[in-house]
Design a protein around this motif. Sequence first.
Motif, PDB file in Angstrom:
ATOM      1  N   ARG A 189       0.850  -1.183   0.000  1.00 54.56           N
ATOM      2  CA  ARG A 189       0.000   0.000   0.000  1.00 54.56           C
ATOM      3  C   ARG A 189       0.884   1.231   0.000  1.00 54.56           C
ATOM      4  O   ARG A 189       2.033   1.192   0.446  1.00 54.56           O
ATOM      5  N   ILE A 190       0.343   2.308  -0.497  1.00 57.11           N
ATOM      6  CA  ILE A 190       1.100   3.549  -0.626  1.00 57.11           C
ATOM      7  C   ILE A 190       0.603   4.535   0.429  1.00 57.11           C
ATOM      8  O   ILE A 190      -0.592   4.836   0.500  1.00 57.11           O
ATOM      9  N   ILE A 191       1.547   5.012   1.234  1.00 57.16           N
ATOM     10  CA  ILE A 191       1.259   5.999   2.269  1.00 57.16           C
ATOM     11  C   ILE A 191       1.562   7.375   1.687  1.00 57.16           C
ATOM     12  O   ILE A 191       2.659   7.606   1.165  1.00 57.16           O
ATOM     13  N   LEU A 192       0.611   8.297   1.768  1.00 52.25           N
ATOM     14  CA  LEU A 192       0.760   9.639   1.199  1.00 52.25           C
ATOM     15  C   LEU A 192       0.695  10.695   2.292  1.00 52.25           C
ATOM     16  O   LEU A 192      -0.123  10.589   3.220  1.00 52.25           O
ATOM     17  N   GLN A 193       1.555  11.699   2.179  1.00 50.38           N
ATOM     18  CA  GLN A 193       1.522  12.859   3.057  1.00 50.38           C
ATOM     19  C   GLN A 193       1.618  14.097   2.175  1.00 50.38           C
ATOM     20  O   GLN A 193       2.592  14.266   1.453  1.00 50.38           O
ATOM     21  N   VAL A 194       0.591  14.937   2.199  1.00 46.88           N
ATOM     22  CA  VAL A 194       0.557  16.139   1.371  1.00 46.88           C
ATOM     23  C   VAL A 194       0.932  17.331   2.243  1.00 46.88           C
ATOM     24  O   VAL A 194       0.401  17.502   3.345  1.00 46.88           O
ATOM     25  N   PHE A 195       1.858  18.139   1.734  1.00 46.28           N
ATOM     26  CA  PHE A 195       2.327  19.331   2.441  1.00 46.28           C
ATOM     27  C   PHE A 195       2.114  20.558   1.573  1.00 46.28           C
ATOM     28  O   PHE A 195       1.995  20.469   0.349  1.00 46.28           O
TER      29      PHE A 195
END
Length: 176
Positions: free
Chosen positions: A76-82
């Motif tokens: 699975r792909i973990i995403l963090q948007v900044f």
Amino acid sequence: MAEVHIIGQITGATGFQVSGLFCKWSLQLGVGWRVVEGVTEGQTQVDCPVIDSEQTSWCHPVDIHLATRGIQGWPRIILQVFRQDDYGRVDLCSYGVIHVPTCPGTHKLTCHTWRPTGTFFEEVQRSLIGGGRQLLSTEYIHSGLDRYQLQTTPMGMVHLELGILLRNFEKHGISY
């Protein structure tokens, strides 16, 4: 060993109401998985659209070759948007997680993201000068054990286009 090839891109984001966004991503694997080739984490460039601030474009490539003995712990792909503002300050916008598709082919995916909310005072402070609550560990992003205790608010969506190639799964008794 069975093999999975993930080839595609993180195309962009919509619904964030701000510009200057970038995304950090990482691939999470189970114990029985091994990276044969490719990079399992990265960061997009900052996109500052002039015309349409609703649409963020990243087109960040993803190319990973994996091997496994079983399907447990599917990637699975973990995403963090900044967000980077005009002064170079960086604030967290949201977190998200999306499972890599289990069937071969080309997939257009949308990951709905969220962020932790704070007290009324913290939310006012966040809207005026930035900052805000962040998770101490990225474990909470994909683990439902303690995440249900968090107060969150929905944010925008991150869009991905992934091509999935599977090899030797039928030799190991796995049909798709």
